[in-house]
Design a protein around this motif. Structure first.
Motif, PDB file in Angstrom:
ATOM      1  N   LYS A  11      92.998  29.181   0.888  1.00  0.00           N
ATOM      2  CA  LYS A  11      92.790  29.949   2.110  1.00  0.00           C
ATOM      3  C   LYS A  11      93.495  29.298   3.289  1.00  0.00           C
ATOM      4  N   GLY A  12      94.014  30.140   4.171  1.00  0.00           N
ATOM      5  CA  GLY A  12      94.636  29.679   5.407  1.00  0.00           C
ATOM      6  C   GLY A  12      93.687  29.903   6.567  1.00  0.00           C
ATOM      7  N   PHE A  13      94.248  29.999   7.773  1.00  0.00           N
ATOM      8  CA  PHE A  13      93.401  30.150   8.952  1.00  0.00           C
ATOM      9  C   PHE A  13      92.570  31.427   8.911  1.00  0.00           C
ATOM     10  N   VAL A  14      93.153  32.538   8.497  1.00  0.00           N
ATOM     11  CA  VAL A  14      92.431  33.815   8.488  1.00  0.00           C
ATOM     12  C   VAL A  14      91.252  33.765   7.517  1.00  0.00           C
ATOM     13  N   GLY A  15      91.484  33.271   6.299  1.00  0.00           N
ATOM     14  CA  GLY A  15      90.416  33.190   5.310  1.00  0.00           C
ATOM     15  C   GLY A  15      89.322  32.216   5.699  1.00  0.00           C
ATOM     16  N   LEU A  16      89.705  31.063   6.255  1.00  0.00           N
ATOM     17  CA  LEU A  16      88.711  30.077   6.677  1.00  0.00           C
ATOM     18  C   LEU A  16      87.957  30.561   7.913  1.00  0.00           C
ATOM     19  N   SER A  17      88.628  31.287   8.784  1.00  0.00           N
ATOM     20  CA  SER A  17      87.955  31.867   9.953  1.00  0.00           C
ATOM     21  C   SER A  17      86.888  32.864   9.514  1.00  0.00           C
ATOM     22  N   ALA A  18      87.210  33.652   8.503  1.00  0.00           N
ATOM     23  CA  ALA A  18      86.232  34.603   7.968  1.00  0.00           C
ATOM     24  C   ALA A  18      85.021  33.864   7.399  1.00  0.00           C
ATOM     25  N   LEU A  19      85.250  32.744   6.718  1.00  0.00           N
ATOM     26  CA  LEU A  19      84.134  31.942   6.202  1.00  0.00           C
ATOM     27  C   LEU A  19      83.297  31.379   7.351  1.00  0.00           C
ATOM     28  N   ALA A  20      83.952  30.934   8.411  1.00  0.00           N
ATOM     29  CA  ALA A  20      83.224  30.398   9.563  1.00  0.00           C
ATOM     30  C   ALA A  20      82.320  31.470  10.163  1.00  0.00           C
ATOM     31  N   GLU A  21      82.800  32.689  10.220  1.00  0.00           N
ATOM     32  CA  GLU A  21      82.004  33.755  10.815  1.00  0.00           C
ATOM     33  C   GLU A  21      80.939  34.302   9.866  1.00  0.00           C
ATOM     34  N   ASN A  22      81.276  34.473   8.586  1.00  0.00           N
ATOM     35  CA  ASN A  22      80.337  35.088   7.640  1.00  0.00           C
ATOM     36  C   ASN A  22      79.344  34.096   7.055  1.00  0.00           C
ATOM     37  N   ILE A  23      79.800  32.920   6.679  1.00  0.00           N
ATOM     38  CA  ILE A  23      78.937  31.938   6.026  1.00  0.00           C
ATOM     39  C   ILE A  23      78.248  31.026   7.042  1.00  0.00           C
ATOM     40  N   LEU A  24      79.019  30.485   7.984  1.00  0.00           N
ATOM     41  CA  LEU A  24      78.464  29.544   8.956  1.00  0.00           C
ATOM     42  C   LEU A  24      77.835  30.235  10.158  1.00  0.00           C
ATOM     43  N   LYS A  25      78.066  31.541  10.296  1.00  0.00           N
ATOM     44  CA  LYS A  25      77.515  32.339  11.404  1.00  0.00           C
ATOM     45  C   LYS A  25      77.950  31.790  12.767  1.00  0.00           C
ATOM     46  N   GLN A  26      79.226  31.412  12.860  1.00  0.00           N
ATOM     47  CA  GLN A  26      79.801  30.908  14.105  1.00  0.00           C
ATOM     48  C   GLN A  26      81.057  31.700  14.431  1.00  0.00           C
ATOM     49  N   ASN A  27      81.390  31.785  15.703  1.00  0.00           N
ATOM     50  CA  ASN A  27      82.605  32.455  16.139  1.00  0.00           C
ATOM     51  C   ASN A  27      83.785  31.513  15.918  1.00  0.00           C
ATOM     52  N   ALA A  28      84.726  31.905  15.096  1.00  0.00           N
ATOM     53  CA  ALA A  28      85.874  31.049  14.780  1.00  0.00           C
ATOM     54  C   ALA A  28      86.761  30.801  15.995  1.00  0.00           C
ATOM     55  N   TYR A  29      86.658  31.648  17.015  1.00  0.00           N
ATOM     56  CA  TYR A  29      87.471  31.509  18.219  1.00  0.00           C
ATOM     57  C   TYR A  29      86.685  30.893  19.377  1.00  0.00           C
ATOM     58  N   SER A  30      85.646  30.147  19.047  1.00  0.00           N
ATOM     59  CA  SER A  30      84.776  29.537  20.062  1.00  0.00           C
ATOM     60  C   SER A  30      85.316  28.199  20.563  1.00  0.00           C
ATOM     61  N   GLY A  31      86.282  27.638  19.866  1.00  0.00           N
ATOM     62  CA  GLY A  31      86.793  26.319  20.238  1.00  0.00           C
ATOM     63  C   GLY A  31      86.145  25.197  19.455  1.00  0.00           C
ATOM     64  N   HIS A  32      85.219  25.524  18.558  1.00  0.00           N
ATOM     65  CA  HIS A  32      84.582  24.525  17.721  1.00  0.00           C
ATOM     66  C   HIS A  32      85.487  24.197  16.532  1.00  0.00           C
ATOM     67  N   LEU A  33      85.281  23.033  15.923  1.00  0.00           N
ATOM     68  CA  LEU A  33      86.005  22.642  14.716  1.00  0.00           C
ATOM     69  C   LEU A  33      85.167  23.009  13.502  1.00  0.00           C
ATOM     70  N   PHE A  34      85.816  23.543  12.474  1.00  0.00           N
ATOM     71  CA  PHE A  34      85.150  23.908  11.230  1.00  0.00           C
ATOM     72  C   PHE A  34      85.854  23.185  10.093  1.00  0.00           C
ATOM     73  N   ILE A  35      85.079  22.437   9.306  1.00  0.00           N
ATOM     74  CA  ILE A  35      85.645  21.592   8.251  1.00  0.00           C
ATOM     75  C   ILE A  35      85.220  22.133   6.897  1.00  0.00           C
ATOM     76  N   PHE A  36      86.184  22.242   5.983  1.00  0.00           N
ATOM     77  CA  PHE A  36      85.957  22.752   4.638  1.00  0.00           C
ATOM     78  C   PHE A  36      86.533  21.771   3.623  1.00  0.00           C
ATOM     79  N   ARG A  37      85.877  21.645   2.457  1.00  0.00           N
ATOM     80  CA  ARG A  37      86.342  20.729   1.413  1.00  0.00           C
ATOM     81  C   ARG A  37      86.609  21.485   0.129  1.00  0.00           C
TER      82      ARG A  37
END
Length: 115
Positions: free
Chosen positions: A21-47
């Motif tokens: 996954k690139g930015f679009v796919g990881l952004s979707a995970l941030a919004e759907n799974i983590l329930k956070q706005n991917a464009y909020s300025g927060h950092l989201f880490i995936f392994r």
């Protein structure tokens, strides 16, 4: 090190993520799974599944940033939960990216007395 502003929250996604996954796919995970706005300025880490690769997404206000790091030896320390999220401090993020166990760092020195 990533130039993280002091008011930025750092979110770690528990479990494993498809590292194709690139930015679009990881952004979707941030919004759907983590329930956070991917464009909020927060950092989201995936392994990834093997544990030697992490990807970090960050919206810096001007554009999307995607950082990745692969360890040559060892694995990134990760929560054992299959789902959910954890919040990290910038110090814990630094330890994570260095391959240090950020959950329980070993103190090398402790003062013996006050004053």
């Amino acid at each position: 090190m990533i130039p993280v502003p002091s008011n930025t929250k750092i979110w770690l996604a528990a479990g494993v993520t498809d590292m194709r996954k690139g930015f679009v796919g990881l952004s979707a995970l941030a919004e759907n799974i983590l329930k956070q706005n991917a464009y909020s300025g927060h950092l989201f880490i995936f392994r990834g599944r093997r544990g030697d690769l992490v990807k970090i997404i960050w919206w810096d206000g001007q554009g999307a940033c995607l950082f990745s790091k692969r360890l040559e030896q060892g694995r990134f320390v990760w929560p054992s939960a299959k789902t959910g999220k954890a919040s990290l401090t910038t110090a814990q993020l630094s330890m994570l990216l260095e391959g240090i166990d950020w959950r329980a760092p070993q103190r090398s020195w402790q003062p013996l007395s006050v004053g």
